[in-house]
Design an enzyme around this catalytic site. Structure first.
Site, mmCIF file in Angstrom:
data_model
loop_
_atom_site.group_PDB
_atom_site.id
_atom_site.type_symbol
_atom_site.label_atom_id
_atom_site.label_comp_id
_atom_site.label_asym_id
_atom_site.label_seq_id
_atom_site.Cartn_x
_atom_site.Cartn_y
_atom_site.Cartn_z
ATOM 1 N N HIS A 116 0.809 -1.214 0.000
ATOM 2 C CA HIS A 116 0.000 0.000 0.000
ATOM 3 C C HIS A 116 0.844 1.267 0.000
ATOM 4 O O HIS A 116 0.335 2.356 -0.276
ATOM 5 C CB HIS A 116 -1.009 0.001 1.162
ATOM 6 C CG HIS A 116 -0.431 0.278 2.514
ATOM 7 N ND1 HIS A 116 -0.093 -0.713 3.399
ATOM 8 C CD2 HIS A 116 -0.144 1.447 3.136
ATOM 9 C CE1 HIS A 116 0.370 -0.170 4.513
ATOM 10 N NE2 HIS A 116 0.345 1.139 4.381
ATOM 11 N N ASP A 146 0.031 -7.688 1.568
ATOM 12 C CA ASP A 146 0.436 -6.282 1.591
ATOM 13 C C ASP A 146 1.955 -6.127 1.660
ATOM 14 O O ASP A 146 2.481 -5.414 2.520
ATOM 15 C CB ASP A 146 -0.228 -5.547 2.760
ATOM 16 C CG ASP A 146 -0.145 -4.026 2.595
ATOM 17 O OD1 ASP A 146 0.231 -3.573 1.502
ATOM 18 O OD2 ASP A 146 -0.444 -3.303 3.569
ATOM 19 N N ASN A 219 5.377 4.818 9.031
ATOM 20 C CA ASN A 219 6.099 3.622 9.473
ATOM 21 C C ASN A 219 5.778 2.403 8.612
ATOM 22 O O ASN A 219 6.432 1.365 8.741
ATOM 23 C CB ASN A 219 5.765 3.278 10.927
ATOM 24 C CG ASN A 219 6.622 4.011 11.923
ATOM 25 O OD1 ASN A 219 6.155 4.898 12.638
ATOM 26 N ND2 ASN A 219 7.899 3.665 11.976
ATOM 27 N N SER A 220 4.767 2.497 7.754
ATOM 28 C CA SER A 220 4.374 1.365 6.915
ATOM 29 C C SER A 220 5.568 0.828 6.151
ATOM 30 O O SER A 220 6.278 1.575 5.464
ATOM 31 C CB SER A 220 3.309 1.790 5.906
ATOM 32 O OG SER A 220 2.057 1.896 6.503
ATOM 33 N N GLY A 276 -9.703 -24.971 -4.052
ATOM 34 C CA GLY A 276 -10.911 -24.824 -4.857
ATOM 35 C C GLY A 276 -12.204 -24.984 -4.098
ATOM 36 O O GLY A 276 -13.166 -25.582 -4.587
#
Length: 490
Positions: A116, A146, A219-220, A276
């Protein structure tokens, strides 16, 4: 949890009241200083900056004038003459900038950050601890966990850090976080591991470490270190009223991150195992309706045609209790187990089916990104023909040609359709609604309202407190446990 947000976003306020727990003589003392550790690690942590060009829609009108106003047309012609483009218009743009953190894992310039942080970016740059800046290319990314991998080209080997094993860390162990909060640059904070295996509803593979180390916007993508200077987590999200630190932060554990990063470096994307099936949690009500002693495992709602599960004989309504020798205590454990399985490996899957344990062999395939299919319902176009039978607050009807056409059902599709749900009834409380088609009642197929009635009465006579309905809705199946209404019991 809707209050969970990425570090760039705010969240809802949560008030917690904790009982005081006296310290024991076994508690370890806090480190005298983190200075030596920070000095060693800071050079390998980078600031990540991105730019994105946003086109502004000029057809939204001019401020102060309603659409279609003659003044709007006047200013539009005036501006068109000045722009002089082919169509008399020049698109307006603006740049959006964001910031985050990352860390170097190779002297050749491989950098890890959050997806992100760099998502939709036109340009990505990184700034080293010594102020040196580099343009970065995106090697690959993974939206489900992420994470993203970047590469920079430097003229000299770069300082780097290594991954540790987060599974060896315990709740209460000290950790150090380094990042770029609010664009301030290399900032060191310390805290402890507050919890493990957190599910914050951000994706199918949630397995976060929780920490009280100060983590804020920017800080991400930054690293979380153990006291040996090894990366055991990647700071990703916070729980906060305003986007600032309140002592609840979340990090992707290194054991999960390393698998993702290694595959991005090898293949350019993440290769995950695919079974599946669509699954749902086994609640206490569902467990009781099936005669289970406790709620555990993953309930199979739908089996995709031609999938590994289909080929292995897994059926809708099966409860998966064990996968490749590992117990499935909670539904959310199964997606991670399957995803981490080697493509092409044949594993044993233990399921509970109609009260009996079956062991099946499944050959795992590679997960592909498929578009979701949503079939619009046309049931509202069907004229009400009067109720045929009301059970547990539901009005049921047999499937006829008109109903099949309204719901896009094949001629051989069997079940009974719900045409009305009474407010505050047991069925209403479980989310059932008009247009749902009941195909099974506690693992027995039903094709007529009379069959449904007999099955429900049979389960009531057995002393069951609830029934398990397999329900078809707009292209997918789910299982819903509905309790018997006490007022109906005579």
């Amino acid at each position: 949890m809707s209050s969970i947000r990425h570090i760039f976003m705010g969240a809802l306020v949560v008030v917690l009241t904790a009982a005081a727990i006296p310290a024991t003589v076994f508690a370890k003392e806090a480190p005298a200083s983190f200075a030596d550790l920070a000095e060693k690690l800071l050079p390998a942590v980078v600031n990540v900056y991105t730019k994105q060009t946003i086109n502004i829609d000029r057809d939204r009108g001019f401020p102060g004038f309603p659409p279609g106003s003659p003044f709007e047309e006047f200013f539009k012609r005036f501006e068109d003459r000045n722009n002089g483009d082919e169509d008399g218009r020049r698109p307006r743009t603006r740049q959006r900038m964001s910031l985050g953190s990352g860390f170097i894992i190779s002297s050749e310039g491989i950098i890890v950050t959050n997806n992100h942080v760099i998502e939709d970016a036109d340009e990505v740059s990184v700034r080293m601890h010594d102020g040196t800046e580099y343009d970065a290319e995106i090697v690959g990314k993974d939206t489900k966990v992420d994470l993203a991998v970047l590469r920079v080209k430097a003229k000299k080997p770069l300082p780097y850090v290594t991954f540790g094993d987060d599974t060896k860390s315990r709740v209460g162990d000290w950790v150090v976080a380094i990042g770029n909060p609010y664009g301030l640059g290399g900032t060191v904070t310390a805290g402890i591991i507050s919890a493990r295996n957190r599910d914050i509803n951000s994706g199918p593979y949630d397995d976060y470490l929780q920490t009280d180390a100060s983590i804020n916007r920017g800080n991400s993508g930054g690293p979380m270190f153990n006291m040996d200077g090894e990366v055991i987590g990647i700071n990703t999200a916070i729980y906060s009223p305003s986007g600032g630190n309140i002592g609840i932060g979340f990090a992707v554990p290194s054991s999960q991150a390393k698998r993702v990063i290694d595959q991005i470096l090898e293949y350019g994307h993440v290769r995950r195992g695919w079974l599946g099936v669509t699954i749902q949690a086994v609640t206490e009500e569902i467990a009781e309706s099936l005669g289970l002693d406790e709620a555990r495992g993953a309930l199979v709602s739908t089996v995709n045609n031609g999938s590994p599960a289909d080929d292995a004989g897994i059926e809708s309504g099966d409860i998966i209790l064990e996968f490749d020798g590992k117990d499935v205590e909670e539904m959310r454990e199964l997606p991670r187990l399957v995803a981490d399985t080697e493509i092409g490996k044949t594993v044993k899957v233990k399921v509970l089916r109609k009260g009996k344990i079956k062991t099946l062999k499944v050959t795992i395939a590679e997960l592909k990104e498929d578009d979701e299919v949503a079939v619009p319902s046309k049931l509202d176009k069907k004229k009400d023909q009067g109720p045929e039978k009301s059970l547990l607050g539901m009005t049921l009807e047999n499937l006829d040609r008109e109903t099949r056409e309204a719901l896009n059902l094949d001629e051989d599709f069997q079940g009974v359709v719900i045409t009305h749900v009474e407010r505050y009834s047991p069925s209403s409380e479980r989310g059932l609604r008009r247009g749902d088609v009941i195909v099974e009642i506690t693992q027995v197929e039903v094709s007529t309202v009379e069959e449904a009635r007999k099955r429900i009465e049979e389960l009531r006579a057995m002393g069951r407190k609830s029934i398990l309905l397999k329900v078809y809705r707009r292209g997918s199946y789910s299982h819903v446990a509905v309790s018997f209404d006490e007022e109906e019991e005579q």
